[in-house]
Design an enzyme around this catalytic site. Structure first.
Site, PDB file in Angstrom:
ATOM      1  N   ARG A 257      -1.446   0.874   1.926  1.00  0.00           N
ATOM      2  CA  ARG A 257      -1.997  -0.293   1.393  1.00  0.00           C
ATOM      3  C   ARG A 257      -1.097  -1.488   1.390  1.00  0.00           C
ATOM      4  O   ARG A 257      -0.058  -1.518   1.355  1.00  0.00           O
ATOM      5  CB  ARG A 257      -2.624  -0.281  -0.156  1.00  0.00           C
ATOM      6  CG  ARG A 257      -1.633   0.099  -0.884  1.00  0.00           C
ATOM      7  CD  ARG A 257      -2.381   0.070  -2.417  1.00  0.00           C
ATOM      8  NE  ARG A 257      -1.373  -0.075  -3.386  1.00  0.00           N
ATOM      9  CZ  ARG A 257      -1.654  -0.411  -4.554  1.00  0.00           C
ATOM     10  NH1 ARG A 257      -2.898  -0.599  -5.148  1.00  0.00           N
ATOM     11  NH2 ARG A 257      -0.622  -0.492  -5.485  1.00  0.00           N
TER      12      ARG A 257
ATOM     13  N   THR B  72      -2.088  -8.089  -0.118  1.00  0.00           N
ATOM     14  CA  THR B  72      -3.447  -7.895   0.212  1.00  0.00           C
ATOM     15  C   THR B  72      -4.062  -6.924  -0.692  1.00  0.00           C
ATOM     16  O   THR B  72      -5.250  -6.757  -0.866  1.00  0.00           O
ATOM     17  CB  THR B  72      -4.059  -8.020   1.396  1.00  0.00           C
ATOM     18  OG1 THR B  72      -3.893  -6.680   2.035  1.00  0.00           O
ATOM     19  CG2 THR B  72      -3.517  -9.266   2.117  1.00  0.00           C
TER      20      THR B  72
ATOM     21  N   ASP C  16       5.104   4.369  -8.112  1.00  0.00           N
ATOM     22  CA  ASP C  16       4.838   4.507  -6.712  1.00  0.00           C
ATOM     23  C   ASP C  16       5.007   5.928  -6.269  1.00  0.00           C
ATOM     24  O   ASP C  16       6.023   6.564  -6.273  1.00  0.00           O
ATOM     25  CB  ASP C  16       5.686   3.589  -5.845  1.00  0.00           C
ATOM     26  CG  ASP C  16       5.001   3.738  -4.429  1.00  0.00           C
ATOM     27  OD1 ASP C  16       4.840   4.813  -3.770  1.00  0.00           O
ATOM     28  OD2 ASP C  16       4.740   2.620  -3.997  1.00  0.00           O
TER      29      ASP C  16
ATOM     30  N   ASP D  52       7.214   6.788  -3.256  1.00  0.00           N
ATOM     31  CA  ASP D  52       8.649   6.722  -3.317  1.00  0.00           C
ATOM     32  C   ASP D  52       9.085   7.569  -4.351  1.00  0.00           C
ATOM     33  O   ASP D  52      10.400   8.118  -3.979  1.00  0.00           O
ATOM     34  CB  ASP D  52       8.878   5.297  -3.913  1.00  0.00           C
ATOM     35  CG  ASP D  52       8.463   4.207  -2.877  1.00  0.00           C
ATOM     36  OD1 ASP D  52       8.364   4.329  -1.797  1.00  0.00           O
ATOM     37  OD2 ASP D  52       8.433   3.005  -3.232  1.00  0.00           O
TER      38      ASP D  52
HETATM   39  C1  PRP Z   1      -0.592   4.773  -2.696  1.00  0.00           C
HETATM   40  C2  PRP Z   1      -1.162   6.191  -3.038  1.00  0.00           C
HETATM   41  C3  PRP Z   1      -2.717   5.843  -2.437  1.00  0.00           C
HETATM   42  C4  PRP Z   1      -2.970   4.364  -2.563  1.00  0.00           C
HETATM   43  C5  PRP Z   1      -3.560   4.082  -3.789  1.00  0.00           C
HETATM   44  O1  PRP Z   1      -0.142   4.895  -1.127  1.00  0.00           O
HETATM   45  O2  PRP Z   1      -0.782   7.310  -2.727  1.00  0.00           O
HETATM   46  O3  PRP Z   1      -2.859   6.161  -0.974  1.00  0.00           O
HETATM   47  O4  PRP Z   1      -1.316   4.094  -2.801  1.00  0.00           O
HETATM   48  O5  PRP Z   1      -4.048   2.791  -4.022  1.00  0.00           O
HETATM   49  P1  PRP Z   1      -5.232   2.105  -4.057  1.00  0.00           P
HETATM   50  O6  PRP Z   1      -6.157   2.829  -4.116  1.00  0.00           O
HETATM   51  O7  PRP Z   1      -5.123   0.619  -4.386  1.00  0.00           O
HETATM   52  O8  PRP Z   1      -5.686   1.998  -2.194  1.00  0.00           O
HETATM   53  P2  PRP Z   1       0.667   3.815  -0.462  1.00  0.00           P
HETATM   54  O9  PRP Z   1      -0.073   2.755  -0.053  1.00  0.00           O
HETATM   55  O10 PRP Z   1       1.638   3.425  -1.409  1.00  0.00           O
HETATM   56  O11 PRP Z   1       1.182   4.399   0.620  1.00  0.00           O
HETATM   57  P3  PRP Z   1       2.319   5.473   0.880  1.00  0.00           P
HETATM   58  O12 PRP Z   1       1.770   7.009   0.155  1.00  0.00           O
HETATM   59  O13 PRP Z   1       2.501   5.731   2.204  1.00  0.00           O
HETATM   60  O14 PRP Z   1       3.571   5.118   0.267  1.00  0.00           O
HETATM   61  N1  URA Z   2       0.042   3.790  -5.515  1.00  0.00           N
HETATM   62  C1  URA Z   2       0.666   4.275  -6.343  1.00  0.00           C
HETATM   63  O1  URA Z   2       1.521   5.151  -5.736  1.00  0.00           O
HETATM   64  N2  URA Z   2       0.912   4.050  -7.669  1.00  0.00           N
HETATM   65  C2  URA Z   2       0.183   3.133  -8.301  1.00  0.00           C
HETATM   66  O2  URA Z   2       0.168   2.823  -9.372  1.00  0.00           O
HETATM   67  C3  URA Z   2      -0.781   2.437  -7.350  1.00  0.00           C
HETATM   68  C4  URA Z   2      -0.871   2.879  -6.060  1.00  0.00           C
END
Ligand code: PRP
Ligand code: URA
Length: 209
Positions: free
Chosen positions: A104, A108, A200, A203
């Site tokens: 995401r 935005t 996160d 991370d």
């Molecule tokens: C995180 C998580 C979900 C998303 C949730 O991924 O693993 O996929 O955020 O958020 P949402 O419900 O608001 O869409 P992230 O975008 O951080 O990507 P990553 O796993 O590659 O770090």
């Molecule tokens: N993605 C994450 O990894 N943590 C949150 O709290 C929201 C989105």
């Protein structure tokens, strides 16, 4: 509204509390997510249909139960979904796997898709979509939409933590897809993070902060 099941087994709740702790190490976080995936997989597959097949034991022939139908598909939303996927595959090693690369945008909060690879036949298979975090639900809604465009018609969504806002959004977009989660937290903050949450997930799993 989609059906929402909170899997409140004490073992899951205990492990989730350790995951929330900001002092928990990367190795510990990853291990706990995998262990929780084992326990959640057990629940999300609880109602799978069985059929009887003949088997020869060392003593005699019998009819014994086996899971009916085509192989399950686990669809992991990258990156953090892979933490749940690993544990699910421990329990169902023959499952087929779809990888859906979505992150995401931090400003935005809209989903950005960068990869998609799934088994070619998705119709009439049970597809369990996994991602630890359901925040705004923008990512999971996009992932499920994509799978449906490719023929998926029997889906479940499994996460670790959900925000009420995300549940509402997901349910409106995909009322036919039941949600399984270990907890529903209070709300999203102004940056779209689940509060109190665990931070996160990607991370914390991969040490990329
Ligand atoms: C995180 C998580 C979900 C998303 C949730 O991924 O693993 O996929 O955020 O958020 P949402 O419900 O608001 O869409 P992230 O975008 O951080 O990507 P990553 O796993 O590659 O770090
Ligand atoms: N993605 C994450 O990894 N943590 C949150 O709290 C929201 C989105």
């Amino acid at each position: 509204m989609a059906k929402v099941t909170v899997i409140d087994h004490p073992m899951i709740q205990h492990k989730l509390t350790i995951m929330r702790d900001k002092e928990t190490s990367i190795a510990g976080f990853r291990r706990l997510l995998r262990e929780i995936a084992h326990l959640m997989c057990y629940e999300v597959t609880r109602d799978l249909e069985l059929e009887m097949i003949p088997v020869e034991t060392p003593l005699q022939r019998m009819d014994a139960p086996t899971i009916k139908g085509k192989k399950l598909v686990f669809a992991s939303i990258l990156r953090a979904g892979n933490g749940l996927l690993d544990g699910m595959l421990d329990l169902v090693p023959a499952a087929r796997v779809a990888h859906i690369g979505i992150y995401r945008d931090h400003e935005t909060l809209q989903p950005v898709e960068y990869y998609f690879k799934a088994p070619s036949e998705l119709e009439n298979r049970l597809i369990i979509v996994v991602d630890p975090m359901l925040a705004t639900a923008n990512s999971s809604v996009a992932a499920v939409t994509k799978l449906k465009e490719r023929g998926a018609n029997n889906l479940r969504f499994l996460c670790l933590l959900a925000a009420p806002e995300g549940i509402r959004h997901f349910s409106e977009a995909h009322p036919d897809v039941p949600i399984f989660t270990a907890a529903i937290d209070s709300h999203l903050n102004e940056k779209g993070y689940i509060v109190p949450g665990l931070g996160d997930a990607g991370d914390r799993m991969y040490g990329t902060k």
